[in-house]
Design a protein around this motif. Structure first.
Motif, PDB file in Angstrom:
ATOM      1  N   TRP A 214      58.868  29.705  75.336  1.00 30.41           N
ATOM      2  CA  TRP A 214      59.752  29.933  76.476  1.00 30.41           C
ATOM      3  C   TRP A 214      58.993  30.419  77.702  1.00 30.41           C
ATOM      4  N   SER A 215      57.700  30.693  77.563  1.00 29.70           N
ATOM      5  CA  SER A 215      56.940  31.242  78.683  1.00 29.70           C
ATOM      6  C   SER A 215      56.881  30.255  79.844  1.00 29.70           C
TER       7      SER A 215
ATOM      8  N   ASN B 276      59.838  33.651  82.448  1.00 28.20           N
ATOM      9  CA  ASN B 276      59.868  34.221  81.103  1.00 28.20           C
ATOM     10  C   ASN B 276      58.452  34.392  80.567  1.00 28.20           C
TER      11      ASN B 276
ATOM     12  N   GLN C 168      56.855  34.983  76.659  1.00 25.32           N
ATOM     13  CA  GLN C 168      57.149  35.114  75.237  1.00 25.32           C
ATOM     14  C   GLN C 168      56.006  35.799  74.523  1.00 25.32           C
TER      15      GLN C 168
ATOM     16  N   VAL D  27      61.209  37.594  73.984  1.00 29.72           N
ATOM     17  CA  VAL D  27      61.079  36.966  75.297  1.00 29.72           C
ATOM     18  C   VAL D  27      61.550  37.961  76.349  1.00 29.72           C
TER      19      VAL D  27
ATOM     20  N   GLY E 266      61.782  38.634  80.705  1.00 30.02           N
ATOM     21  CA  GLY E 266      61.770  37.853  81.926  1.00 30.02           C
ATOM     22  C   GLY E 266      62.475  38.538  83.071  1.00 30.02           C
TER      23      GLY E 266
ATOM     24  N   LYS F  18      65.560  40.416  82.016  1.00 26.82           N
ATOM     25  CA  LYS F  18      66.073  39.765  80.815  1.00 26.82           C
ATOM     26  C   LYS F  18      65.231  40.167  79.608  1.00 26.82           C
TER      27      LYS F  18
END
Length: 205
Positions: free
Chosen positions: A39-40, A74, A76, A81, A83, A114
């Motif tokens: 997700w990065s 984001n 990870q 995760v 962000g 997040k």
């Protein structure tokens, strides 16, 4: 040919055969597991939904259709995760009761942190931050504060697809204290609780 020569010849042939088999094994391609989904990275997207005054019906007549854009990043670390995201939304005039009348929500900007948990291409996340909401006068209200600072809490789920695309569903609660209005009853201050339920699409790059 003597027995000793036959034995030496046979041993040499076996050695060559074993060496050839080892070389063939070295040349065969090795299987590697595909890399885990990440997700990065940065993303941009759009969202749409409804802004509403109270539960349980987000589609009542006093509510407004919302829509806007978002951008974020984001990072990870294992399944976790983290962000940050900024977003801007048009709120469609969701109405709130104040002393002497009503006011309407028109626009909102938010800056959010997040934190989530990744299950491969599925992300469960919570979010929190600050929100600036623009209030406008409504029925029987002569004036309102305009832009007012509040705080935001929310959460949602996001599903990633091929090509850098992902889809999300998110709920946010925004609490804005001390919204000042003027009506026939004079000036008053009200704490406004707002809800937004939205679906969105992000493009990650």
């Amino acid at each position: 040919m003597s027995p000793q020569a036959m034995m030496l010849l046979t041993a040499g042939a076996l050695a060559m055969g074993l060496n050839g088999s080892a070389m063939a094994a070295d040349l065969s391609p090795a299987y590697n597991d595909p890399p885990a989904f990440q997700w990065s990275g940065a993303y941009v997207g759009v969202h749409g939904g409804t802004a509403f005054t109270g539960m349980p019906n987000p589609f009542a007549g006093r509510n407004g259709l919302s829509g806007g854009v978002q951008a974020g990043y984001n990072q990870q670390m294992g399944p976790a995760v983290l962000g940050a995201e900024i977003e801007g939304s048009y709120l469609g005039g969701a109405e709130h009761d104040v002393e002497g009348g009503k006011i309407k929500e028109k626009w909102r900007g938010a800056a959010k942190a997040k934190a989530g948990l990744s299950f491969d291409q599925t992300l469960l996340f919570g979010t929190g931050g600050v929100a600036m909401t623009k209030f406008e006068k409504g029925d029987k209200v002569d004036s309102s504060d305009g832009w007012k600072l509040g705080y935001l809490l929310g959460g949602g789920i996001e599903q990633a697809f091929a090509g850098g695309l992902s889809a999300k569903v998110e709920y946010d609660y925004v609490r804005t204290p001390g919204v000042e209005t003027t009506s026939a009853f004079g000036k008053s201050k009200t704490t406004i609780g707002s809800h937004e339920l939205k679906a969105g699409i992000n493009y990650r790059f």
